[in-house]
Motif scaffolding. Structure first.
Motif, PDB file in Angstrom:
ATOM      1  N   PHE A 198     -61.979  30.297 -96.665  1.00 49.71           N
ATOM      2  CA  PHE A 198     -62.068  28.934 -97.496  1.00 49.71           C
ATOM      3  C   PHE A 198     -63.326  29.180 -98.274  1.00 49.71           C
ATOM      4  N   MET A 199     -63.145  28.863 -99.498  1.00 45.60           N
ATOM      5  CA  MET A 199     -64.423  28.932-100.439  1.00 45.60           C
ATOM      6  C   MET A 199     -64.610  27.613-101.397  1.00 45.60           C
ATOM      7  N   CYS A 200     -65.480  27.455-101.555  1.00 47.73           N
ATOM      8  CA  CYS A 200     -66.026  26.259-102.445  1.00 47.73           C
ATOM      9  C   CYS A 200     -67.119  26.678-103.410  1.00 47.73           C
ATOM     10  N   ASP A 201     -66.990  26.108-104.333  1.00 51.54           N
ATOM     11  CA  ASP A 201     -67.953  26.188-105.649  1.00 51.54           C
ATOM     12  C   ASP A 201     -67.566  25.002-106.701  1.00 51.54           C
ATOM     13  N   LEU A 202     -68.684  24.449-107.042  1.00 46.12           N
ATOM     14  CA  LEU A 202     -68.325  23.238-108.137  1.00 46.12           C
ATOM     15  C   LEU A 202     -68.382  23.878-109.608  1.00 46.12           C
ATOM     16  N   SER A 203     -69.013  25.119-109.803  1.00 41.71           N
ATOM     17  CA  SER A 203     -68.998  25.678-111.092  1.00 41.71           C
ATOM     18  C   SER A 203     -67.758  26.269-111.657  1.00 41.71           C
ATOM     19  N   ILE A 204     -66.721  26.477-110.971  1.00 39.66           N
ATOM     20  CA  ILE A 204     -65.618  26.925-111.548  1.00 39.66           C
ATOM     21  C   ILE A 204     -64.352  25.994-111.136  1.00 39.66           C
TER      22      ILE A 204
END
Length: 213
Positions: free
Chosen positions: A72-78
Motif C-alpha cells: 500500500f503506497m501513498c504520496d500526494l506529489s505524484i
C-alpha cells in the motif's frame, strides 16, 4: 545556549546502537536510492505500507516478486505509480496527523487498507520530515502489527542539536524502542552532516528496526 547538551546526545546515540541478529540483513530494492537493508525474516509478512513514493518502487516490486507481499503506497506529489503491479494499491494523499482532501492519518490509512488485524507487516517510510509527527501519532496497537520498520529520518542534526527538537525526536524514539530494536543505521550521503562541540550528526539517516517479539 541553544544546545541540547553532550550528555543528552550521547545517551540518545547509545540507545540507538544497532544490535546483531543471527538471521542477518538482506538488501531489498535498487543498489542506490530505493534500496534498503532489512532483516532476513520476510517469510510470513503479508503487507508493506510505503508512504512516500516519488518515482521509485524497486523496494515494493522486489517484495512482490520474491515474497508475494502486497504494498500500500501513498504520496500526494505524484498522480500515479511509476510502474503498475497487481499487488500495488496507491492513494494520492500525504500522511499527516489529520484528515482532509489531501491528507490522511496513518491510523485511517491502515484501517482502510487492512480490514482485519494484519499480523506481520513491514513499514518503509520516506516522507521528507513528516515522519516524526506521523510516528508519534500512530496508535500503539497499530504500530505493534509491524515486524520491520524502515524509516528515513530527515533534519536529524537540526532537531537533535536544538533542545525542543531533541525532546520531540527522543520522545519518538522512546516510543519506537519500547517495541523495536535498531538493527541497522546508515548515514545518507545525499546531505552534509553538522558538527557542534565535537559531536557530528548527519542530516539524514536511514534506520531499520525489528520488532522485539
Amino acid at each position: 545556549n541553544n544546545y541540547s547538551g553532550d550528555t543528552n546526545l550521547r545517551n540518545f546515540f547509545n540507545s540507538i546502537k544497532p544490535i546483531d541478529i543471527q538471521e542477518g540483513l538482506i538488501r531489498i530494492g535498487g543498489n542506490n536510492d530505493g534500496g534498503y537493508l532489512v532483516p532476513n525474516v520476510l517469510e510470513g509478512i503479508k503487507y508493506c505500507f510505503s508512504p512516500g513514493v516519488d518515482d521509485n518502487v524497486s523496494f515494493e516490486k522486489e517484495l512482490s516478486e520474491n515474497y508475494s507481499i502486497k504494498s500500500f503506497m501513498c504520496d500526494l506529489s505524484i498522480n500515479s505509480l511509476p510502474i503498475e503491479d497487481p499487488s500495488f494499491k496507491f492513494l494520492k494523499k500525504n500522511l499527516n496527523i489529520y484528515n482532509n482532501k489531501e491528507n490522511i492519518t496513518f491510523e485511517d490509512w491502515f484501517n482502510d487498507s487492512v480490514s482485519e488485524n494484519s499480523g506481520e507487516s513491514i513499514l518503509q517510510m520516506d516522507i521528507e520530515g513528516y515522519e516524526y509527527k506521523v510516528l508519534y501519532d500512530i496508535p500503539h496497537k497499530i504500530l505493534t502489527n509491524f515486524k520491520i520498520l524502515v524509516v528515513e529520518f530527515h533534519e536529524f542534526s537540526k532537531f537533535l542539536f536544538e533542545p525542543v527538537g531533541y525532546h520531540f525526536v527522543s520522545g519518538v524514539f522512546e516510543k519506537i524502542l519500547s517495541e523495536f530494536s535498531v538493527v541497522h543505521i546508515h548515514e545518507n550521503n545525499c546531505c552534509p552532516s553538522t558538527t557542534m562541540k565535537g559531536i557530528r550528526i548527519p542530516k539524514v539517516v536511514e534506520m531499520t528496526f525489528l520488532n522485539k517479539k
